[in-house]
Design a protein around this motif. Structure first.
Motif, PDB file in Angstrom:
ATOM      1  N   TYR A  44      33.882  32.788  20.227  1.00 14.90           N
ATOM      2  CA  TYR A  44      32.749  32.817  21.168  1.00 14.90           C
ATOM      3  C   TYR A  44      32.582  34.185  21.814  1.00 14.90           C
ATOM      4  O   TYR A  44      31.456  34.677  21.956  1.00 14.90           O
ATOM      5  CB  TYR A  44      32.958  31.747  22.235  1.00 14.90           C
ATOM      6  CG  TYR A  44      31.762  31.554  23.133  1.00 14.90           C
ATOM      7  CD1 TYR A  44      30.655  30.826  22.695  1.00 14.90           C
ATOM      8  CD2 TYR A  44      31.721  32.101  24.408  1.00 14.90           C
ATOM      9  CE1 TYR A  44      29.553  30.645  23.510  1.00 14.90           C
ATOM     10  CE2 TYR A  44      30.621  31.927  25.228  1.00 14.90           C
ATOM     11  CZ  TYR A  44      29.544  31.198  24.784  1.00 14.90           C
ATOM     12  OH  TYR A  44      28.446  31.025  25.592  1.00 14.90           O
ATOM     13  N   TYR A  45      33.695  34.807  22.199  1.00 16.16           N
ATOM     14  CA  TYR A  45      33.595  36.074  22.939  1.00 16.16           C
ATOM     15  C   TYR A  45      33.676  37.299  22.036  1.00 16.16           C
ATOM     16  O   TYR A  45      33.233  38.386  22.441  1.00 16.16           O
ATOM     17  CB  TYR A  45      34.699  36.137  24.000  1.00 16.16           C
ATOM     18  CG  TYR A  45      34.485  35.156  25.134  1.00 16.16           C
ATOM     19  CD1 TYR A  45      33.491  35.352  26.076  1.00 16.16           C
ATOM     20  CD2 TYR A  45      35.266  34.020  25.243  1.00 16.16           C
ATOM     21  CE1 TYR A  45      33.281  34.443  27.111  1.00 16.16           C
ATOM     22  CE2 TYR A  45      35.071  33.097  26.266  1.00 16.16           C
ATOM     23  CZ  TYR A  45      34.078  33.329  27.193  1.00 16.16           C
ATOM     24  OH  TYR A  45      33.865  32.423  28.214  1.00 16.16           O
TER      25      TYR A  45
ATOM     26  N   ASP B 284      38.662  38.669  20.328  1.00 17.55           N
ATOM     27  CA  ASP B 284      38.751  38.229  18.938  1.00 17.55           C
ATOM     28  C   ASP B 284      39.744  39.075  18.164  1.00 17.55           C
ATOM     29  O   ASP B 284      40.547  38.559  17.368  1.00 17.55           O
ATOM     30  CB  ASP B 284      37.373  38.293  18.295  1.00 17.55           C
ATOM     31  CG  ASP B 284      37.370  37.772  16.859  1.00 17.55           C
ATOM     32  OD1 ASP B 284      38.269  36.985  16.517  1.00 17.55           O
ATOM     33  OD2 ASP B 284      36.458  38.134  16.096  1.00 17.55           O
TER      34      ASP B 284
ATOM     35  N   ASP C 192      29.568  29.196  30.440  1.00 20.28           N
ATOM     36  CA  ASP C 192      30.258  29.285  29.150  1.00 20.28           C
ATOM     37  C   ASP C 192      31.227  28.126  28.937  1.00 20.28           C
ATOM     38  O   ASP C 192      31.342  27.605  27.824  1.00 20.28           O
ATOM     39  CB  ASP C 192      31.014  30.608  29.047  1.00 20.28           C
ATOM     40  CG  ASP C 192      30.073  31.790  28.870  1.00 20.28           C
ATOM     41  OD1 ASP C 192      28.881  31.554  28.579  1.00 20.28           O
ATOM     42  OD2 ASP C 192      30.521  32.938  29.027  1.00 20.28           O
TER      43      ASP C 192
ATOM     44  N   LEU D  14      38.012  30.855  21.997  1.00 15.51           N
ATOM     45  CA  LEU D  14      37.893  32.133  22.705  1.00 15.51           C
ATOM     46  C   LEU D  14      37.562  33.267  21.732  1.00 15.51           C
ATOM     47  O   LEU D  14      36.684  34.098  22.008  1.00 15.51           O
ATOM     48  CB  LEU D  14      39.193  32.444  23.450  1.00 15.51           C
ATOM     49  CG  LEU D  14      39.557  31.542  24.631  1.00 15.51           C
ATOM     50  CD1 LEU D  14      40.875  31.997  25.252  1.00 15.51           C
ATOM     51  CD2 LEU D  14      38.456  31.537  25.679  1.00 15.51           C
TER      52      LEU D  14
END
Length: 290
Positions: free
Chosen positions: A115-116, A121, A193, A112
């Protein structure tokens, strides 16, 4: 003019890794040690001469190693060999299941975060930073102190303290994989996704997970033994190796075998997993290949 063209044999990455691994003698030794203790944990408790709490206070208390008692007996007259064999199942189970929990949760959070990016993050990375600011064993002690001393709570604590290690590892891997052409192609055709994450990015992140997981099992076994030694893990009469070391403190002069054999079991198991992990790293990490 005839030209003979030799067809080049295509070797899969996993076959190439196995070929590299087989050339590493120390890795094979580590694999042999790990295999021995796994087999000991599976079939050992069914073939040992006595149970984990069979006491012989009058006739067999503190007996040195002999033909009858291979590893001697403890202060309750219990056969140390039988208890060490039973302890292999406990220690390996704690190491394996705690690392599996760390991998599942850490991989999910790392994917997570990588990727995002953005707020997701930032929040996840700060949580990892806070957890890594504490020495791992102290954090484990704090978690067990809150949950209560037991083998199950020690397993949970060990799983929690190793989550940031796997989370940051997967995050860094995702950051590099997500920029590959096949990921960009998957996005361009409208692939969801979740499918990209779990069908493309995660499988390409498996080699470092396997290596780190193998090394983490060794660390988890040491941490479980440390918690057991401090009285925060397995409780008597469970023959967990760290608990056995704690019980032998008062007899380390008169009956040193009570401490020697559980300690050797810990040393050999951790050595085996470390050698195996180093071999897997050399085989699976392209940077280690010449």
């Amino acid at each position: 003019m005839e030209v003979n063209l030799e067809e080049e044999q295509v070797i899969s990455p996993w076959k190439e890794a196995w070929r590299t691994f087989r050339k590493n003698k120390l890795a094979l030794v580590g694999g042999g040690i790990v295999t021995f203790f796994i087999l000991l944990a599976i079939i050992g408790p069914f073939v040992v001469p006595e149970g984990i709490d069979d006491q012989k206070l009058t006739e067999a208390r503190l007996q040195p190693p002999s033909a009858e008692y291979w590893f001697g007996t403890d202060d309750f007259g219990r056969d140390i060999f039988s208890r060490v064999v039973h302890g292999a199942r406990i220690s390996l189970s704690v190491g394996f299941f705690s690392v599996m929990g760390s991998i599942i949760v850490g991989s999910f959070l790392g994917i997570l975060a990588g990727y995002y990016r953005g707020i997701v993050d930032g929040v996840i990375s700060r949580i990892f930073d806070i957890m890594l600011a504490f020495p791992s064993i102290l954090l484990a002690i704090g978690i067990v102190a809150v949950l209560g001393p037991s083998l199950q709570n020690a397993l949970i604590a060990i799983a929690i303290i190793n989550i940031p290690t796997f989370g940051r590892l997967i995050r860094s891997k995702v950051l590099s994989v997500k920029e590959e052409e096949f990921i960009l192609a998957a996005k361009s055709i409208g692939m969801k996704d979740t499918r990209i994450l779990f069908h493309h990015i995660l499988p390409n992140s498996m080699p470092p997970i396997i290596v780190q997981g193998t090394l983490a099992i060794a660390t988890a076994i040491i941490e479980a033994a440390a918690l057991g030694f401090l009285g925060l893990g397995a409780r008597s009469p469970k023959p967990e190796w760290g608990r056995m070391l704690a019980d032998s403190q008062a007899y380390f002069i008169n009956a040193p075998w009570m401490m020697i054999f559980p300690g050797l079991a810990i040393i050999l198991t951790v050595l085996g997993f470390n050698l195996l992990g180093d071999g897997l790293r050399d085989a699976l990490d392209p940077k280690m290949k010449t």
